[in-house]
Design a protein around this motif. Structure first.
Motif, PDB file in Angstrom:
ATOM      1  N   ARG A  55       0.655  -1.229   0.146  1.00  0.00           N
ATOM      2  CA  ARG A  55       0.022  -0.067  -0.025  1.00  0.00           C
ATOM      3  C   ARG A  55       0.815   1.314   0.060  1.00  0.00           C
ATOM      4  O   ARG A  55       0.341   2.501  -0.209  1.00  0.00           O
ATOM      5  N   GLU A  94      -5.383   4.905  -8.722  1.00  0.00           N
ATOM      6  CA  GLU A  94      -5.207   4.119  -7.131  1.00  0.00           C
ATOM      7  C   GLU A  94      -6.588   4.408  -6.675  1.00  0.00           C
ATOM      8  O   GLU A  94      -7.333   5.282  -7.045  1.00  0.00           O
ATOM      9  N   PRO A  95      -6.908   3.828  -5.540  1.00  0.00           N
ATOM     10  CA  PRO A  95      -7.910   4.134  -4.695  1.00  0.00           C
ATOM     11  C   PRO A  95      -7.967   5.684  -4.379  1.00  0.00           C
ATOM     12  O   PRO A  95      -6.929   6.194  -4.045  1.00  0.00           O
ATOM     13  N   PRO A  96      -9.390   6.050  -4.165  1.00  0.00           N
ATOM     14  CA  PRO A  96     -10.451   5.393  -4.179  1.00  0.00           C
ATOM     15  C   PRO A  96     -11.148   5.413  -5.569  1.00  0.00           C
ATOM     16  O   PRO A  96     -11.935   4.598  -6.086  1.00  0.00           O
ATOM     17  N   ASP A  97     -10.481   6.203  -6.894  1.00  0.00           N
ATOM     18  CA  ASP A  97     -11.235   6.017  -7.999  1.00  0.00           C
ATOM     19  C   ASP A  97     -10.977   4.723  -8.476  1.00  0.00           C
ATOM     20  O   ASP A  97     -11.992   4.033  -9.529  1.00  0.00           O
ATOM     21  N   HIS A  98      -9.897   4.092  -8.535  1.00  0.00           N
ATOM     22  CA  HIS A  98      -9.796   2.729  -9.226  1.00  0.00           C
ATOM     23  C   HIS A  98     -10.899   1.737  -8.387  1.00  0.00           C
ATOM     24  O   HIS A  98     -11.431   0.999  -9.224  1.00  0.00           O
ATOM     25  N   THR A  99     -11.040   1.874  -7.226  1.00  0.00           N
ATOM     26  CA  THR A  99     -11.759   0.909  -6.545  1.00  0.00           C
ATOM     27  C   THR A  99     -13.306   1.188  -6.797  1.00  0.00           C
ATOM     28  O   THR A  99     -14.056   0.159  -7.388  1.00  0.00           O
ATOM     29  N   ARG A 100     -13.788   2.237  -7.313  1.00  0.00           N
ATOM     30  CA  ARG A 100     -14.958   2.688  -7.701  1.00  0.00           C
ATOM     31  C   ARG A 100     -15.330   2.037  -9.209  1.00  0.00           C
ATOM     32  O   ARG A 100     -16.316   1.477  -9.408  1.00  0.00           O
ATOM     33  N   ARG A 103     -14.951  -1.581  -9.755  1.00  0.00           N
ATOM     34  CA  ARG A 103     -16.153  -2.194  -9.028  1.00  0.00           C
ATOM     35  C   ARG A 103     -17.272  -2.456 -10.151  1.00  0.00           C
ATOM     36  O   ARG A 103     -18.117  -3.407 -10.471  1.00  0.00           O
ATOM     37  N   THR A 353      -3.956  -5.112  -6.482  1.00  0.00           N
ATOM     38  CA  THR A 353      -5.079  -3.990  -6.834  1.00  0.00           C
ATOM     39  C   THR A 353      -5.248  -3.901  -8.572  1.00  0.00           C
ATOM     40  O   THR A 353      -6.209  -3.971  -9.069  1.00  0.00           O
TER      41      THR A 353
END
Length: 406
Positions: A55, A94-100, A103, A353
């Protein structure tokens, strides 16, 4: 010791033809090796695996720091359309954009949806092989692998198959930007290709919004999470990365892997006789001569401990996938090409990730292609000595001429 002193030279054609003896020297020399540009190279599987999940590392730093805060010169964007195409790419975010975004993309680009493409993929493989191999000789890359892969991606995205040559041309140009050494002409071509691909995809999105169909772009337009959806810019980057990464991985793995099988005919016979499944063989092809040789990350925090040293914010980490996949500490007899190895825990698709979202599709395309070649041409030989493209990061052949006997 500087990595160049050990023979690492991505501009040298001899190194590009066979980097693996150099990787052996790198692994023996240490866990983190510098070059003269400030990169630190990781050649060991365990360290690459850890870096992919750490991370304290990131593909980008702009989500946390300005250039000045990160100790980098102010960014002067010389290739704005290429940067636009990459802005929302899952490879870089990278998160949070990557996570959103991941998903939402994953909710419509599911394993079930990919599995449902098998009949389409089998038909494309059969048609393309029959068209390419009717004369007893096949150039596997240009005559089979590239048009086959593009046909599959067109079907997935809902793109007219006649647009495939444009998609192929754009992909070949854009991926040159990922190399450690690209020429001004290559960067200019990538910029032009990015502009054309963006405009094409924007038009495609508009058509799918007006006339929705059962395809991935329509589903990307329609997907919603907590009342919000993907922006057009996010869809554009997603379509481009799915095409570029998916196409290059499939084509280059098939070319590199079939070259390996020609050099190890006893392994090809294990596939032909059914002793080894085509799915298992595809995993060894991905491991033994990986289509992606290097993936980079920035160190985002001071005090990151990795590969036996402590890094500081702003350091650059280069993970050598090709070396990691030949690490004997992870893979017994790692330099042996063993199609029955049955180990899918390689780093052919990355990890963590940024694990390749298109891995299930690439695996299916490779499986189906091997099945088709095995049934149509169990007796294969090389019609000419193949040469690799003069690039390092994305590793693939210029051509692979095969003689076939049905």
């Amino acid at each position: 010791m500087d990595i160049a002193e050990l023979g690492f030279d991505p501009t040298d054609r001899a190194f590009l033809a066979d980097p693996y003896p150099v990787y052996t020297r790198l692994r023996a020399a240490g866990r983190a090796l510098p070059d003269d540009s400030g990169r630190w190279y990781l050649p060991h599987f365990a360290d690459v695996h850890a870096a992919l999940r750490h991370r304290g590392l990131g593909r980008i730093y702009q989500h946390r720091f300005t250039d000045e805060e990160f100790g980098r010169p102010a960014t002067e964007q010389q290739h704005p359309r290429w940067a636009e195409s990459e802005r929302w790419s899952l490879l870089n975010l990278e998160p949070p954009d990557h996570t959103r975004i991941r998903r939402m993309v994953s909710s419509v680009f599911t394993a079930k949806a990919v599995a449902g493409l098998r009949p389409v993929i089998e038909r494309a493989a059969s048609d393309q092989w029959d068209a390419a191999g009717s004369g007893g000789e096949v150039e596997l890359i240009a005559d089979y692998a590239q048009p086959f892969s593009i046909t599959v991606i067109c079907a997935l995205l809902g793109v007219p198959v006649q647009d495939g040559p444009d998609l192929l041309r754009w992909s070949h140009a854009i991926v040159k930007m990922y190399e450690l050494h690209s020429t001004p002409a290559e960067r200019s071509a990538a910029e032009q290709a990015s502009a054309e691909f963006i405009e094409y995809t924007q038009g495609l999105i508009a058509r799918k919004r007006a006339e929705p169909l059962d395809d991935l772009v329509t589903r990307l337009v329609q997907v919603r999470e907590d009342g919000g959806g993907l922006t057009d810019a996010e869809i554009v980057s997603t379509v481009i990365v799915l095409l570029n990464a998916g196409h290059e991985a499939t084509v280059n793995t098939l070319g590199n892997g079939m070259r390996a099988l020609l050099r190890h005919p006893e392994q090809w016979q294990r596939i032909v006789t059914g002793e080894v499944s085509t799915a298992d063989a595809a995993e060894e092809m991905l491991r033994w001569d990986a289509p992606l040789q290097l993936f980079e990350r920035w160190v985002l925090d001071d005090g990151v401990e990795l590969a036996g040293r402590t890094f500081t914010r702003g350091d650059r980490i280069a993970m050598l996938f090709g070396s990691a996949n030949r690490d004997p500490q992870r893979f017994p007899d790692a330099d042996a090409f063993d199609v029955g190895r049955g180990d899918a825990a390689h780093i052919g698709f990355g990890a963590g990730t940024h694990f390749c979202i298109g891995a299930p599709l690439a695996r299916l395309e490779l499986d189906v292609s091997l099945e088709r070649i095995r049934s149509a041409a169990p007796e294969l030989s090389a019609a000419a000595e193949p040469e690799y493209q003069p690039y390092f990061v994305i590793r693939g052949l210029q051509a692979l001429h095969l003689r076939t006997v049905a």
